[in-house]
Motif scaffolding. Structure first.
Motif, short mmCIF file in Angstrom:
data_model
loop_
_atom_site.label_atom_id
_atom_site.label_comp_id
_atom_site.label_asym_id
_atom_site.label_seq_id
_atom_site.Cartn_x
_atom_site.Cartn_y
_atom_site.Cartn_z
N ALA A 260 0.17 -46.70 -24.62
CA ALA A 260 -0.12 -47.83 -24.82
C ALA A 260 -0.27 -48.58 -23.31
CB ALA A 260 0.86 -47.84 -24.96
N SER A 261 -0.26 -47.92 -22.05
CA SER A 261 -0.73 -49.18 -20.59
C SER A 261 -1.20 -47.43 -20.56
CB SER A 261 1.10 -48.89 -20.11
OG SER A 261 1.45 -50.09 -20.80
N ASN A 262 -0.86 -46.96 -19.31
CA ASN A 262 -2.28 -46.76 -17.80
C ASN A 262 -0.99 -45.31 -17.85
OD1 ASN A 262 -0.82 -48.14 -16.42
ND2 ASN A 262 0.11 -46.66 -15.38
N ILE A 263 -2.14 -43.90 -17.57
CA ILE A 263 -0.90 -42.50 -17.53
C ILE A 263 0.24 -42.48 -16.43
CG2 ILE A 263 -1.94 -40.11 -16.78
CD1 ILE A 263 -2.93 -40.45 -19.38
N GLY A 264 0.19 -42.39 -16.15
CA GLY A 264 2.32 -42.04 -15.25
C GLY A 264 2.96 -43.73 -15.60
N PHE A 265 2.61 -44.39 -17.05
CA PHE A 265 3.46 -45.42 -16.71
C PHE A 265 4.66 -45.83 -17.44
CE2 PHE A 265 4.32 -50.22 -18.82
CZ PHE A 265 3.78 -51.03 -18.12
N GLY A 266 5.10 -44.38 -17.78
CA GLY A 266 7.15 -44.81 -18.08
C GLY A 266 6.97 -43.68 -17.27
N THR A 267 8.34 -43.36 -17.43
CA THR A 267 9.26 -42.91 -15.85
C THR A 267 9.03 -41.73 -15.51
OG1 THR A 267 11.43 -42.96 -17.88
CG2 THR A 267 11.83 -41.68 -15.82
N PHE B 280 -9.68 -34.10 -19.01
CA PHE B 280 -10.63 -34.86 -20.03
C PHE B 280 -11.95 -33.64 -19.43
CE2 PHE B 280 -13.25 -38.30 -18.90
CZ PHE B 280 -12.66 -39.05 -19.97
N ASN B 281 -11.90 -32.17 -18.47
CA ASN B 281 -13.03 -31.68 -18.67
C ASN B 281 -13.53 -30.83 -20.08
OD1 ASN B 281 -14.16 -33.37 -15.91
ND2 ASN B 281 -12.94 -31.47 -14.79
N LEU B 282 -12.30 -30.51 -19.90
CA LEU B 282 -12.40 -29.66 -21.54
C LEU B 282 -12.45 -30.07 -23.24
CD1 LEU B 282 -9.01 -27.54 -20.76
CD2 LEU B 282 -11.13 -26.55 -20.24
N GLY B 283 -13.01 -31.32 -22.18
CA GLY B 283 -12.97 -32.33 -24.03
C GLY B 283 -12.03 -32.95 -24.66
N GLY B 284 -10.99 -33.21 -23.47
CA GLY B 284 -9.38 -34.07 -24.36
C GLY B 284 -10.28 -35.83 -24.45
N GLU B 285 -9.30 -36.14 -25.21
CA GLU B 285 -9.75 -37.97 -25.08
C GLU B 285 -8.75 -38.68 -24.10
OE1 GLU B 285 -12.06 -39.36 -27.66
OE2 GLU B 285 -12.99 -37.51 -28.21
N ILE B 286 -8.57 -39.57 -23.94
CA ILE B 286 -7.58 -40.25 -23.27
C ILE B 286 -8.30 -41.58 -23.03
CG2 ILE B 286 -6.02 -40.95 -21.24
CD1 ILE B 286 -6.54 -38.39 -19.94
N LEU B 287 -7.42 -42.38 -24.20
CA LEU B 287 -7.09 -43.98 -25.24
C LEU B 287 -6.06 -44.82 -24.58
CD1 LEU B 287 -9.36 -44.73 -26.19
CD2 LEU B 287 -8.50 -44.77 -28.37
N GLU B 288 -6.38 -45.38 -23.40
CA GLU B 288 -5.26 -46.06 -21.96
C GLU B 288 -4.91 -47.32 -23.39
OE1 GLU B 288 -4.66 -44.01 -18.28
OE2 GLU B 288 -6.07 -46.34 -17.88
N ASP B 289 -4.07 -48.54 -22.82
CA ASP B 289 -4.36 -49.93 -23.26
C ASP B 289 -3.61 -49.49 -24.98
OD1 ASP B 289 -3.94 -51.16 -21.38
OD2 ASP B 289 -6.12 -50.65 -20.86
N CYS B 290 -3.73 -48.29 -25.53
CA CYS B 290 -3.89 -47.92 -26.72
C CYS B 290 -2.28 -47.58 -27.14
CB CYS B 290 -4.63 -46.66 -27.23
SG CYS B 290 -4.35 -46.55 -28.70
N LEU B 291 -1.53 -49.02 -27.95
CA LEU B 291 -0.83 -48.46 -28.44
C LEU B 291 -0.18 -48.36 -30.09
CD1 LEU B 291 2.97 -49.87 -27.77
CD2 LEU B 291 2.23 -51.65 -29.36
N TYR B 292 0.45 -47.02 -29.90
CA TYR B 292 0.71 -46.71 -31.06
C TYR B 292 2.16 -47.33 -32.07
CZ TYR B 292 3.39 -44.06 -35.28
OH TYR B 292 4.54 -43.50 -35.66
N GLU B 293 1.79 -47.89 -33.65
CA GLU B 293 2.76 -48.63 -34.09
C GLU B 293 3.23 -47.99 -35.24
OE1 GLU B 293 -0.03 -52.37 -35.14
OE2 GLU B 293 -0.59 -52.60 -33.38
N ASN B 294 2.31 -47.47 -36.15
CA ASN B 294 3.09 -46.33 -36.94
C ASN B 294 2.39 -45.20 -37.59
OD1 ASN B 294 1.92 -48.03 -39.03
ND2 ASN B 294 2.82 -49.57 -38.99
N HIS B 295 2.01 -44.18 -38.66
CA HIS B 295 1.65 -43.36 -39.21
C HIS B 295 2.10 -43.62 -40.87
CE1 HIS B 295 4.47 -41.00 -37.91
NE2 HIS B 295 4.45 -39.95 -39.25
N GLU B 296 1.06 -42.74 -40.87
CA GLU B 296 1.45 -42.22 -42.59
C GLU B 296 0.79 -40.79 -42.46
OE1 GLU B 296 -0.86 -44.06 -46.11
OE2 GLU B 296 -1.26 -45.77 -44.57
#
Ligand SMILES: Cc1cc2nc3c(=O)[nH]c(=O)nc-3n(C[C@H](O)[C@H](O)[C@H](O)COP(=O)(O)OP(=O)(O)OC[C@H]3O[C@@H](n4cnc5c(N)ncnc54)[C@H](O)[C@@H]3O)c2cc1C
Length: 507
Positions: free
Chosen positions: A58-65, A190-206
């Motif tokens: 939702a914000s940036n890596i390490g934003f929480g506790t 990241f180098n292994l091909g993983g993706e990181i989407l910051e400023d991305c708030l999860y709202e709900n899912h189906e």
């Protein structure tokens, strides 16, 4: 802002931004919501196993506790082994007792494999009693530990100038820099091909037959599995109702005599104080923590810092305070973390929560448990920490009352006492929940006179929020959601900000 509070933590300088440009047509194997130690460790482990992963933060890596922790790595926990034996039985308590060393080993493996510089050091821990009551508690801790073959040694010396009546030495503990560590894990991910989407708030899912569609502030993300690594699951999950949010305070001091303790320390005051030493940019600091309270239940959160500082000044030759910050953790109803399949999911949604003050350990262990569950492998902790366990324990009714009704009464009383007649009764730098024409508002006036007016009803379960003067945030006393003065979400479980009513640039 790159942490969920107005104050800067000692780790924060190291926080760095990551950004991917995801293809919204991709079906990921796993979407991990949350970029703290639990989310990042889990994402990396799954990516290493060949899964295509994305972290949604939702914000940036390490934003929480994880950006506001104190990062002791322990194999004794807030839930004592005596409690574990009496509530879960000896065999389960013995499994629980392995969690600390297993997690420390996972961290060491990552450090070694990826050559991570994160100030990791092995330490001994000293647990000390300051009076007879604490001594009784200490003896109970030692007795419980011996039942699970975890030997604690009584000692007559501790490396802190604190008058104590009894103490134990616990070898093979550790400490590290949590943000350097997760930043390095992200780089490998990241180098292994993983993706990181910051400023991305999860709202709900189906949860559909073949995949899950998560709705986020950046668009819809499809994945075969979803992991809530948000510290507390977002939205109305049953786990929000069996975990109580607490705030804990930390201060980093320089000492006049440079007599920084080389080991880790913990007293048994309720709530307890904890110490460690850390060097940052060539400067050494004593980090002390404590003064914990239930979120939204302190009259003046600024006072918690004064109490902690006064306590430390009694025993150490404090020179200056360099950093002071607070952060949040969650107390599970039965004392064990909840790690595994999310209750109510058909089997593709996973969760990791309820870590108490041991989330460096349980957040790390989550990475192995959730990876094994997704890959269909056995894991010795999976049953013990299963989030769907139903375990009525002594005090359960009180606990639920405490997280809901009592919090409500507490706020109601405060509101009645305030007797605020109009929105005009607030001075600069002040914040209040006020009643106005039958509605309830969260009102904050900046020192330049700018007013922020929000509906005070938390968007999660509709309790009224309370002002946290130390971190300039509105905190919900029921389930711990937190919002900044503009109503933006700082801390789950809320997935919607506080409703903004008005802002007055000139008043
Ligand atoms: C003051 C303090 C000291 C502590 N000291 C220790 C210690 O010494 N040792 C120890 O083992 N533990 C300690 N703990 C506990 C430990 O720090 C935490 O348990 C741990 O950091 C939690 O990590 P996490 O990854 O689960 O959550 P977090 O680090 O809080 O990360 C969760 C992330 O999820 C994101 N998020 C939330 N909702 C959403 C959403 N809807 N969409 C997208 N992203 C979202 C947040 O922005 C956040 O970045 C301490 C806790 C406190 C408060």
């Amino acid at each position: 802002m790159n942490r969920d509070g107005a104050r800067k933590s000692i780790w924060q300088e190291e926080i760095k931004s990551f950004s991917s440009d995801p293809d919204f047509e991709t079906v990921y194997d796993v979407a991990i919501v949350g970029g703290g130690i639990a989310g990042v460790s889990t994402a990396l482990k799954l990516q290493q196993e060949g899964k295509k992963c994305i972290i949604l933060e939702a914000s940036n890596i390490g934003f929480g506790t994880t950006g506001g922790t104190t990062a002791h790595l322990n194999d004794f926990f807030d839930t004592t082994f005596s409690q574990a034996v009496s509530d879960f039985g000896l065999d389960n308590a013995k499994i629980f007792a392995k969690a600390g060393q297993d997690a420390i080993q996972l961290i060491k493996n990552n450090i070694q494999q990826f050559n991570i510089d994160c100030d990791f050091e092995h330490k001994s821990a000293y647990l000390f009693a300051l009076d007879e009551k604490q001594d009784k508690q200490l003896k109970d801790i030692v007795e419980g530990a011996s039942k699970v073959n975890h030997t604690l040694h009584f000692t007559r010396e501790i490396p802190f100038h604190v008058p104590f009546v009894n103490a134990v030495l616990i070898p093979n503990q550790a400490q590290f820099h949590p943000v350097k560590y997760i930043k390095a894990l992200c780089e490998v991910f990241f180098n292994l091909g993983g993706e990181i989407l910051e400023d991305c708030l999860y709202e709900n899912h189906e949860e559909q037959e073949d995949f899950i569609i998560a709705t986020t502030s950046k668009g819809k993300i499809r994945s075969r599995n979803l992991v809530y690594a948000t510290h507390i699951p977002p939205g109305k999950n049953v786990l929000s109702f069996v975990n109580a949010p607490y705030r804990s305070y930390a201060i980093a001091f320089s000492l006049k005599n440079k007599n920084y303790p080389a080991e880790l320390g913990y007293d048994l005051v309720d709530p307890y104080h904890y110490y460690r030493t850390q060097t940052i940019g060539g400067e050494t600091f004593l980090i002390a923590g404590g003064e914990d309270h239930k979120t939204g239940h302190a009259e003046d959160t600024g006072e918690c810092f004064s109490k902690l500082e006064n306590y430390v000044r009694k025993y150490f030759e404090v020179d200056l305070v360099y950093f002071s910050w607070s952060s949040q953790y969650y107390e599970p109803i039965d004392g064990f973390p909840y790690i595994g399949k999310s209750p109510g999911s058909n089997g593709s949604v996973f969760v990791a929560t309820g870590f108490r003050g041991n989330g460096m350990i349980f957040g790390t262990l989550s990475s192995q448990i959730i990876t094994d569950l997704i890959l269909g492998r056995e894991n010795k902790y999976a049953d013990l920490f299963n989030p769907s366990r139903i375990k009525p324990v002594a005090g359960m009714a009180d606990f639920i009352k405490e997280t809901a009704a009592t919090a409500f009464d507490f706020i109601k009383d405060k509101l009645l006492k305030e007797k605020i007649e109009s929105l005009g009764g607030i001075t600069e730098g002040e914040a209040k929940v006020v009643k106005y024409e039958g509605n309830s508002y969260a009102l904050y006036k900046e020192s330049n006179g700018k007013v922020h007016l929000l509906k005070s009803s938390c968007t999660h379960a509709h309790c009224d929020v309370r002002w946290n003067s130390a971190e300039l945030s509105w905190d919900c006393p029921c389930h711990g959601s937190r919002f900044n003065v503009n109503g933006k979400i700082l801390t789950a479980p809320a997935v919607k900000g506080l409703q903004r009513v008005d802002s007055d640039e000139n008043s």
